[in-house]
Design a protein around this motif. Structure first.
Motif, PDB file in Angstrom:
ATOM      1  N   SER A  57       0.827  -1.214   0.000  1.00 41.29           N
ATOM      2  CA  SER A  57       0.000   0.000   0.000  1.00 41.29           C
ATOM      3  C   SER A  57       0.857   1.260   0.000  1.00 41.29           C
ATOM      4  O   SER A  57       0.573   2.216  -0.722  1.00 41.29           O
ATOM      5  N   ARG A  61       1.214   4.284  -2.656  1.00 34.83           N
ATOM      6  CA  ARG A  61       1.038   5.670  -2.220  1.00 34.83           C
ATOM      7  C   ARG A  61       2.193   6.538  -2.703  1.00 34.83           C
ATOM      8  O   ARG A  61       1.986   7.635  -3.227  1.00 34.83           O
ATOM      9  N   TYR A 147      -3.081   3.284 -12.696  1.00 35.27           N
ATOM     10  CA  TYR A 147      -3.778   3.867 -11.547  1.00 35.27           C
ATOM     11  C   TYR A 147      -3.851   5.383 -11.686  1.00 35.27           C
ATOM     12  O   TYR A 147      -2.887   6.025 -12.117  1.00 35.27           O
ATOM     13  N   ARG A 150      -4.338  10.628  -8.134  1.00 35.13           N
ATOM     14  CA  ARG A 150      -5.151  11.319  -7.120  1.00 35.13           C
ATOM     15  C   ARG A 150      -6.053  10.348  -6.360  1.00 35.13           C
ATOM     16  O   ARG A 150      -6.216  10.456  -5.152  1.00 35.13           O
ATOM     17  N   SER A 151      -6.623   9.405  -7.067  1.00 33.31           N
ATOM     18  CA  SER A 151      -7.483   8.409  -6.422  1.00 33.31           C
ATOM     19  C   SER A 151      -6.687   7.533  -5.468  1.00 33.31           C
ATOM     20  O   SER A 151      -7.158   7.198  -4.373  1.00 33.31           O
ATOM     21  N   VAL A 152      -5.488   7.127  -5.885  1.00 33.72           N
ATOM     22  CA  VAL A 152      -4.641   6.301  -5.021  1.00 33.72           C
ATOM     23  C   VAL A 152      -4.340   7.052  -3.724  1.00 33.72           C
ATOM     24  O   VAL A 152      -4.494   6.500  -2.632  1.00 33.72           O
ATOM     25  N   SER A 154      -5.973   9.532  -2.380  1.00 33.24           N
ATOM     26  CA  SER A 154      -7.203   9.725  -1.627  1.00 33.24           C
ATOM     27  C   SER A 154      -7.582   8.472  -0.841  1.00 33.24           C
ATOM     28  O   SER A 154      -7.994   8.544   0.309  1.00 33.24           O
ATOM     29  N   ASN A 155      -7.395   7.321  -1.465  1.00 29.17           N
ATOM     30  CA  ASN A 155      -7.785   6.058  -0.832  1.00 29.17           C
ATOM     31  C   ASN A 155      -6.740   5.502   0.127  1.00 29.17           C
ATOM     32  O   ASN A 155      -7.082   4.740   1.040  1.00 29.17           O
ATOM     33  N   LEU A 156      -5.469   5.842  -0.057  1.00 31.61           N
ATOM     34  CA  LEU A 156      -4.414   5.279   0.773  1.00 31.61           C
ATOM     35  C   LEU A 156      -3.844   6.274   1.784  1.00 31.61           C
ATOM     36  O   LEU A 156      -2.784   6.040   2.350  1.00 31.61           O
TER      37      LEU A 156
END
Length: 160
Positions: A57, A61, A147, A150-152, A154-156
């Motif tokens: 993870s 990130r 990937y 920004r989503s990565v 935000s989620n991690l």
């Protein structure tokens, strides 16, 4: 009922921590991330932590952070593997020879054979996850290895 002193409670909480705070490794072999630019938009990212889940993870990130820092929008994972050269605890055999001089000048030699069995169910201790990524801008390729940075983040847990 007695209560724990604040110092004892702090020591207990510190001893129970399973991961290190996210950040760069401060020296070779330390927990945290390290990175290497291979080309203008290609990077090798390593993250060392106590569990492979945390290492994976946090490597993703860091890939998201590097992508945004270099003006990109997305990254593609070209390769990913666990860098696990530490074989301690994996079992094996050993042979030892020893000698001594005993009472009244008598000497002796001994030979021993040992067998190590890994009873813990697998490797314990720090693990390293390594990613090689290519960063890009604009339209994101439509494949499972690409990937949105920004989503990565935000989620991690990072800031997008």
């Amino acid at each position: 009922m007695k209560t724990l002193s604040p110092i004892l409670a702090l020591v207990f909480m510190t001893a129970c921590a399973t991961t290190v705070p996210y950040g760069p490794a401060d020296k070779a072999g330390a927990k945290g991330y390290s990175e290497q630019a291979i080309e203008n938009n290609r990077f090798r990212i390593s993250y060392r932590d106590n569990s492979i889940e945390s290492a994976r993870s946090n490597a993703l990130r860091r890939a998201g952070e590097i992508t945004l820092q270099n003006g990109g929008d997305w990254f593609r994972v070209v390769s990913a593997f666990n860098d696990d050269f530490d074989t301690r605890g994996s079992g094996g055999t050993s042979v030892s020879v020893g000698g001594s001089t005993g009472w009244r000048g008598r000497s002796s030699v001994g030979v021993g054979v040992g067998i190590s069995l890994p009873l813990g169910g697998g490797k314990s201790g720090p693990v390293t996850h390594v990613l090689e990524v290519i960063t890009g801008s604009g339209d994101m390729p439509d494949d499972a290895d690409t990937y949105d940075a920004r989503s990565v983040l935000s989620n991690l847990g990072g800031q997008p």
